[in-house]
Design a protein around this motif. Sequence first.
Motif, mmCIF file in Angstrom:
data_model
loop_
_atom_site.group_PDB
_atom_site.id
_atom_site.type_symbol
_atom_site.label_atom_id
_atom_site.label_comp_id
_atom_site.label_asym_id
_atom_site.label_seq_id
_atom_site.Cartn_x
_atom_site.Cartn_y
_atom_site.Cartn_z
ATOM 1 N N ALA A 108 86.183 69.010 11.555
ATOM 2 C CA ALA A 108 86.728 67.687 11.881
ATOM 3 C C ALA A 108 86.104 67.092 13.141
ATOM 4 O O ALA A 108 85.714 65.922 13.141
ATOM 5 C CB ALA A 108 88.241 67.754 12.009
ATOM 6 N N GLY A 109 85.995 67.850 14.201
ATOM 7 C CA GLY A 109 85.412 67.341 15.450
ATOM 8 C C GLY A 109 83.967 66.922 15.269
ATOM 9 O O GLY A 109 83.552 65.850 15.731
ATOM 10 N N TRP A 110 83.190 67.748 14.602
ATOM 11 C CA TRP A 110 81.789 67.432 14.353
ATOM 12 C C TRP A 110 81.669 66.186 13.478
ATOM 13 O O TRP A 110 80.841 65.316 13.740
ATOM 14 C CB TRP A 110 81.097 68.623 13.692
ATOM 15 N N LEU A 111 82.502 66.084 12.442
ATOM 16 C CA LEU A 111 82.456 64.918 11.560
ATOM 17 C C LEU A 111 82.785 63.630 12.308
ATOM 18 O O LEU A 111 82.132 62.605 12.107
ATOM 19 C CB LEU A 111 83.415 65.087 10.385
ATOM 20 N N ARG A 112 83.808 63.671 13.159
ATOM 21 C CA ARG A 112 84.166 62.459 13.913
ATOM 22 C C ARG A 112 83.026 62.041 14.843
ATOM 23 O O ARG A 112 82.777 60.857 15.035
ATOM 24 C CB ARG A 112 85.455 62.683 14.693
ATOM 25 N N ALA A 113 82.301 63.011 15.406
ATOM 26 C CA ALA A 113 81.211 62.700 16.331
ATOM 27 C C ALA A 113 79.924 62.296 15.600
ATOM 28 O O ALA A 113 79.201 61.413 16.058
ATOM 29 C CB ALA A 113 80.926 63.900 17.234
ATOM 30 N N GLN A 114 79.624 62.928 14.464
ATOM 31 C CA GLN A 114 78.348 62.727 13.786
ATOM 32 C C GLN A 114 78.403 61.880 12.523
ATOM 33 O O GLN A 114 77.390 61.396 12.058
ATOM 34 C CB GLN A 114 77.743 64.094 13.414
ATOM 35 N N GLY A 115 79.574 61.778 11.917
ATOM 36 C CA GLY A 115 79.682 61.063 10.647
ATOM 37 C C GLY A 115 79.403 61.989 9.477
ATOM 38 O O GLY A 115 79.200 63.176 9.644
#
Length: 193
Positions: free
Chosen positions: A73-80
């Motif tokens: 989730a954190g990576w997705l919010r930052a990277q898309g």
Amino acid sequence: MDERAVRTRVHGAAVEARDPHSGALRWRHTRDGRRPLAVLHARGEAIALWDDGLVTDTDGRRVRWHRALPAAAGWLRAQGGTGVLRPLGRDMLAVVTPSRVTAYRVADGDLRWVLPARQGCAFAPARAVRHSGALLLAQPCAPSAAWTAQLVAVDALGRITPRRRPLGDAVPPGRHGAPTEHPSAEKVVAPPR
């Protein structure tokens, strides 16, 4: 009208399906407080990746299956979500995150295989490329690592390696049962000298 004849897309906080000819809205799928990052049309349904790391498959009437991506989730919010959802043929979906590649059967969301990134390396989903039946994945590592360690090939059966044994329950095309030493069914005898 055929339910498969729709164009799916992310629109704001929803996944939408529209008629490809008229542009009329056929259906819309949302999740409270969540935003879709990417959508993939497969087998007449829409597979969506959401900002909290949930992958959903919907046909517009109901969510057929959903899977959570661990620690994404954190990576997705930052990277898309660019490059995260990758088809592996008609019946298999690869979900690529920096820490692992996970394959699901599209029909029911069944987990088929998981490939973790090598220690000290991470997959780069946006840099993946399809070639023939394979998905080539960039796996950047430390600068001293050989370039061959920084590229991984997968298909519907898992990682492509020489003489692999498929992890799935399907037999690779052209093979029926156990591999034979020689392609001819006759006994091979050395020619006389």
